[in-house]
Design a protein around this motif. Sequence first.
Motif, short mmCIF file in Angstrom:
data_model
loop_
_atom_site.label_atom_id
_atom_site.label_comp_id
_atom_site.label_asym_id
_atom_site.label_seq_id
_atom_site.Cartn_x
_atom_site.Cartn_y
_atom_site.Cartn_z
N ARG A 83 4.19 3.90 6.92
CA ARG A 83 3.11 4.69 6.34
C ARG A 83 2.33 5.43 7.44
O ARG A 83 2.02 6.61 7.30
CB ARG A 83 2.17 3.78 5.54
CG ARG A 83 1.01 4.53 4.87
CD ARG A 83 0.35 3.70 3.80
NE ARG A 83 -0.14 2.43 4.28
CZ ARG A 83 0.38 1.24 3.97
NH1 ARG A 83 1.42 1.16 3.15
NH2 ARG A 83 -0.12 0.12 4.45
N ASP A 143 1.98 5.92 0.36
CA ASP A 143 0.69 5.59 -0.23
C ASP A 143 -0.43 6.43 0.38
O ASP A 143 -0.52 6.58 1.60
CB ASP A 143 0.39 4.11 -0.01
CG ASP A 143 -0.89 3.67 -0.69
OD1 ASP A 143 -1.11 4.04 -1.85
OD2 ASP A 143 -1.70 2.99 -0.04
N GLY A 144 -1.27 6.99 -0.48
CA GLY A 144 -2.42 7.75 -0.02
C GLY A 144 -2.16 9.23 0.23
O GLY A 144 -3.10 9.98 0.52
#
Length: 263
Positions: free
Chosen positions: A121, A163-164
């Motif tokens: 990530r 994610d994000g």
Amino acid sequence: MTDTAVLGVRRLWIGTSWKMNKGLAEARSYVSALSDYVSRTGLPGVQPFVIPSLTALAATRDELGADSPVLLGVQNAHWEDQGAWTGEVSVAQAKDAGAQLVEIGHSERREHFGETVATTRLKVAAVLAHGLVPLLCIGESAEVKTAGESSRFILEQAAGALDGLTAEQVGRVLIAYEPIWAIGENGRPATVAELREPFAALGREYGGRTKGLLYGGSVNLDNAEDLLGIDHVTGLFIGRAAWQLPGYLRLLEIAAAHPKAAG
């Protein structure tokens, strides 16, 4: 090098990572001939990319030239721009040396070098921040496959790494599904039937939302056409079959002749 902002208009991504192979002379010879071939043929509908070892990055860049349609990548990069990270190379440094794409989360990096969903990530975010293309590798073990959990496992890997991110950022990511049981010298080539459900799951979640969904794992001249025909597959990430230039050129020809390359 081609500006990454205009990349992705070609429909099929066909690339290879050399892993820890090829010295400077061999890298230059390979890429010089590849550059000549791509210049002559144009490869409509196909986006070629090559990921050399880090020591060959500059030589590969120089052989390709400033306007090459061949995308150049690195096999790994750190998420921090600078600092006390002995032995690491930052995304900023990779970009400065000519990289346009960064491979992230290969199963060998996860197994041998402690790569986790959390670090993938961080790396995806860093690559996007510098305007490069993240090539996120995901894949399950034979044990996960036997348990019938392949789709769940790879979706969790992908979701954790992305994610994000905004929809625009996700749209700049390539995802390569590489089942661990199908890659490497001892890997068993996956059948089309075995790949339909994982790609159906990836397609439901990411089809049309990312720059591409690639397959990698014992890709060869005999199965490349069938693999490209699987729903939601928009490219191939190739190992040994493309390490010698004739094999890679033949795979590019197969892709260029495939109906998906024409849209």
